[in-house]
Design a protein around this motif. Structure first.
Motif, PDB file in Angstrom:
ATOM      1  N   LEU A 188       8.625  21.681 -29.138  1.00  0.00           N
ATOM      2  CA  LEU A 188       7.507  22.162 -28.321  1.00  0.00           C
ATOM      3  C   LEU A 188       6.252  22.348 -29.168  1.00  0.00           C
ATOM      4  O   LEU A 188       5.141  22.046 -28.733  1.00  0.00           O
ATOM      5  CB  LEU A 188       7.865  23.501 -27.664  1.00  0.00           C
ATOM      6  CG  LEU A 188       8.894  23.507 -26.535  1.00  0.00           C
ATOM      7  CD1 LEU A 188       9.127  24.931 -26.064  1.00  0.00           C
ATOM      8  CD2 LEU A 188       8.443  22.640 -25.375  1.00  0.00           C
ATOM      9  N   ASP A 189       6.441  22.823 -30.395  1.00  0.00           N
ATOM     10  CA  ASP A 189       5.309  23.109 -31.259  1.00  0.00           C
ATOM     11  C   ASP A 189       4.556  21.845 -31.664  1.00  0.00           C
ATOM     12  O   ASP A 189       3.391  21.913 -32.038  1.00  0.00           O
ATOM     13  CB  ASP A 189       5.785  23.858 -32.508  1.00  0.00           C
ATOM     14  CG  ASP A 189       4.652  24.553 -33.235  1.00  0.00           C
ATOM     15  OD1 ASP A 189       3.954  25.362 -32.592  1.00  0.00           O
ATOM     16  OD2 ASP A 189       4.446  24.271 -34.423  1.00  0.00           O
ATOM     17  N   LEU A 206      18.214  32.627 -40.508  1.00  0.00           N
ATOM     18  CA  LEU A 206      18.451  31.189 -40.578  1.00  0.00           C
ATOM     19  C   LEU A 206      18.931  30.648 -39.236  1.00  0.00           C
ATOM     20  O   LEU A 206      19.899  31.159 -38.659  1.00  0.00           O
ATOM     21  CB  LEU A 206      19.512  30.862 -41.641  1.00  0.00           C
ATOM     22  CG  LEU A 206      19.048  30.780 -43.099  1.00  0.00           C
ATOM     23  CD1 LEU A 206      18.590  32.145 -43.594  1.00  0.00           C
ATOM     24  CD2 LEU A 206      20.167  30.259 -43.989  1.00  0.00           C
ATOM     25  N   ALA A 207      18.229  29.632 -38.740  1.00  0.00           N
ATOM     26  CA  ALA A 207      18.624  28.917 -37.532  1.00  0.00           C
ATOM     27  C   ALA A 207      19.069  27.515 -37.935  1.00  0.00           C
ATOM     28  O   ALA A 207      18.570  26.950 -38.919  1.00  0.00           O
ATOM     29  CB  ALA A 207      17.461  28.851 -36.546  1.00  0.00           C
ATOM     30  N   PHE A 208      20.006  26.942 -37.169  1.00  0.00           N
ATOM     31  CA  PHE A 208      20.607  25.665 -37.524  1.00  0.00           C
ATOM     32  C   PHE A 208      20.539  24.674 -36.365  1.00  0.00           C
ATOM     33  O   PHE A 208      20.529  25.055 -35.202  1.00  0.00           O
ATOM     34  CB  PHE A 208      22.087  25.860 -37.895  1.00  0.00           C
ATOM     35  CG  PHE A 208      22.324  26.716 -39.114  1.00  0.00           C
ATOM     36  CD1 PHE A 208      22.602  26.142 -40.349  1.00  0.00           C
ATOM     37  CD2 PHE A 208      22.284  28.097 -39.023  1.00  0.00           C
ATOM     38  CE1 PHE A 208      22.824  26.922 -41.474  1.00  0.00           C
ATOM     39  CE2 PHE A 208      22.507  28.902 -40.145  1.00  0.00           C
ATOM     40  CZ  PHE A 208      22.775  28.307 -41.373  1.00  0.00           C
ATOM     41  N   ASP A 209      20.539  23.387 -36.736  1.00  0.00           N
ATOM     42  CA  ASP A 209      20.723  22.310 -35.768  1.00  0.00           C
ATOM     43  C   ASP A 209      21.737  21.348 -36.384  1.00  0.00           C
ATOM     44  O   ASP A 209      21.878  21.264 -37.605  1.00  0.00           O
ATOM     45  CB  ASP A 209      19.401  21.604 -35.466  1.00  0.00           C
ATOM     46  CG  ASP A 209      19.482  20.753 -34.205  1.00  0.00           C
ATOM     47  OD1 ASP A 209      20.333  21.055 -33.338  1.00  0.00           O
ATOM     48  OD2 ASP A 209      18.704  19.802 -34.071  1.00  0.00           O
ATOM     49  N   PHE A 210      22.431  20.611 -35.526  1.00  0.00           N
ATOM     50  CA  PHE A 210      23.611  19.881 -35.984  1.00  0.00           C
ATOM     51  C   PHE A 210      23.588  18.416 -35.561  1.00  0.00           C
ATOM     52  O   PHE A 210      23.014  18.050 -34.547  1.00  0.00           O
ATOM     53  CB  PHE A 210      24.879  20.545 -35.428  1.00  0.00           C
ATOM     54  CG  PHE A 210      24.917  22.032 -35.656  1.00  0.00           C
ATOM     55  CD1 PHE A 210      25.495  22.561 -36.792  1.00  0.00           C
ATOM     56  CD2 PHE A 210      24.342  22.904 -34.744  1.00  0.00           C
ATOM     57  CE1 PHE A 210      25.514  23.921 -37.020  1.00  0.00           C
ATOM     58  CE2 PHE A 210      24.351  24.277 -34.953  1.00  0.00           C
ATOM     59  CZ  PHE A 210      24.940  24.784 -36.103  1.00  0.00           C
ATOM     60  N   VAL A 212      14.796  28.217 -25.665  1.00  0.00           N
ATOM     61  CA  VAL A 212      14.354  29.060 -26.771  1.00  0.00           C
ATOM     62  C   VAL A 212      15.152  28.805 -28.042  1.00  0.00           C
ATOM     63  O   VAL A 212      14.968  29.530 -29.030  1.00  0.00           O
ATOM     64  CB  VAL A 212      14.407  30.579 -26.450  1.00  0.00           C
ATOM     65  CG1 VAL A 212      13.436  30.926 -25.358  1.00  0.00           C
ATOM     66  CG2 VAL A 212      15.805  31.038 -26.119  1.00  0.00           C
ATOM     67  N   ASN A 213      16.055  27.796 -28.050  1.00  0.00           N
ATOM     68  CA  ASN A 213      16.709  27.550 -29.336  1.00  0.00           C
ATOM     69  C   ASN A 213      15.688  26.949 -30.304  1.00  0.00           C
ATOM     70  O   ASN A 213      14.691  26.365 -29.901  1.00  0.00           O
ATOM     71  CB  ASN A 213      18.003  26.728 -29.200  1.00  0.00           C
ATOM     72  CG  ASN A 213      17.792  25.250 -28.960  1.00  0.00           C
ATOM     73  OD1 ASN A 213      16.953  24.618 -29.602  1.00  0.00           O
ATOM     74  ND2 ASN A 213      18.553  24.692 -28.030  1.00  0.00           N
ATOM     75  N   MET A 214      15.932  27.137 -31.588  1.00  0.00           N
ATOM     76  CA  MET A 214      14.915  26.816 -32.582  1.00  0.00           C
ATOM     77  C   MET A 214      14.544  25.329 -32.567  1.00  0.00           C
ATOM     78  O   MET A 214      13.364  24.973 -32.671  1.00  0.00           O
ATOM     79  CB  MET A 214      15.399  27.236 -33.972  1.00  0.00           C
ATOM     80  CG  MET A 214      14.308  27.203 -35.035  1.00  0.00           C
ATOM     81  SD  MET A 214      12.893  28.298 -34.696  1.00  0.00           S
ATOM     82  CE  MET A 214      13.606  29.912 -35.072  1.00  0.00           C
ATOM     83  N   ALA A 215      15.540  24.459 -32.431  1.00  0.00           N
ATOM     84  CA  ALA A 215      15.252  23.020 -32.417  1.00  0.00           C
ATOM     85  C   ALA A 215      14.300  22.673 -31.269  1.00  0.00           C
ATOM     86  O   ALA A 215      13.365  21.881 -31.425  1.00  0.00           O
ATOM     87  CB  ALA A 215      16.547  22.224 -32.298  1.00  0.00           C
TER      88      ALA A 215
END
Length: 311
Positions: free
Chosen positions: A135-136, A284-288, A127-130
């Motif tokens: 999936l989308d 705000l969601a983040f990926d690194f 379920v993390n945003m990335a």
């Protein structure tokens, strides 16, 4: 039809207790299928409505009520995913999955009341945003086959029954989905503590409108996507490039100096919440990528911020 009953309630008839105990599983499935809490709640409501639309004799004839409910919910989700393309074409700007808060992940009922433990989303990597964004991008059948098999551990025979394809075809669908996930995971994973530090540093640099500090935290090819849904102001197209993103965020605070930035967990990962006058206006969601921020997803659509403002 709101089923806010404790599945463990000893006063309930055993068959009803068993059916209601599936609610959490259904919510977890539907959210991962659809990336929307509101849609997931609607799917579960529709699933229970179909169950209780059957006669008592028909329900008694169902060997596995849990399996029946999962099959129906999954097929409803498949139908929704199939029509999502047309709905997205009417959507204003970029579409981002609905973000989950961390306060026990309660989902409010239709009337805005507090949900029960059976409405809780279980947080993990899926379920993390990335992950949800990848999936989308999948076909509906890929997404459903992958989530059922790889995340919820259904056999391909069971997946085939739900999706309406052969087990071999479902195996291929899940394999294709797995390749998409692997391709998206080419970036080195940052440790949770490092992610939290990066987000905290970003918050402080943003509050100070320190352009140079923001640029130093962002990958040169970073991307920011905002989702206002046409209901509030938001960048309609992705913003690419660390320097450009730094200026965008500094400009946001320049136009809204009363914005309060809070550190929060978003879909199980370190994130930020922006509030004005105590009302959440952005999540705000983040990926690194190693020690830099690679992606920022800013959800501003108030309809997707309901779980952040309820209670």
């Amino acid at each position: 039809m709101s089923m806010h009953l404790e599945p463990e309630d000893s006063r309930l008839e055993p068959g009803l207790r068993a059916v209601l105990s599936e609610r959490r599983q259904l919510i977890n499935l539907a959210y991962r299928f659809l990336g929307s809490l509101a849609d997931a709640e609607d799917v579960v409501q529709e699933t229970y409505a179909r169950w209780y639309a059957m006669s008592e004799e028909q329900r008694d004839a169902v060997a596995s009520p849990g399996g029946w409910l999962t099959t129906v919910a999954s097929r409803v989700c498949l139908d929704l995913l199939g029509s999502a393309r047309a709905r997205r074409e009417r959507y204003v700007g970029e579409w981002i999955p609905e973000p989950l808060p961390d306060r026990m992940e309660w989902i409010s009922g239709p009337a805005g009341g507090t949900g029960d433990p059976a409405d809780r989303i279980t947080l993990d990597e899926s379920v993390n945003m990335a992950f949800l964004v990848v999936l989308d991008a999948m076909t509906p059948a890929e997404r459903v086959a992958f989530i059922l098999h790889d995340v919820f551990h259904y056999s391909f025979a069971e997946v085939a029954e739900i999706v309406g394809r052969s087990p071999a075809a479902c195996r291929q669908l899940a394999s294709s989905a797995r390749r998409r996930i692997s391709a998206a995971r080419r970036l080195p994973a940052a440790a949770t503590a490092q992610r939290a530090d990066l987000v905290r540093d970003f918050k402080q640099a943003w509050e100070a409108k320190d352009i140079e500090a923001l640029i130093g935290l962002l990958d040169p090819d970073a991307t920011t996507i905002a989702d206002g849904g046409g209901l509030v102001s938001a960048q309609l197209l992705p913003v690419t490039g660390g320097e450009q993103i730094a200026h965008v965020f500094a400009d946001v605070l320049g136009r809204a100096p009363d914005l309060t930035i809070l550190e929060r967990t978003v879909n199980g990962q370190p994130g930020l919440v922006a509030q004005q006058d105590g009302v959440t206006v952005s999540v705000l969601a983040f990926d690194f990528d190693g020690d830099r921020i690679k992606h920022i997803w800013a959800v501003r659509n108030p309809e997707k911020l309901r779980p952040w403002t309820a209670g």
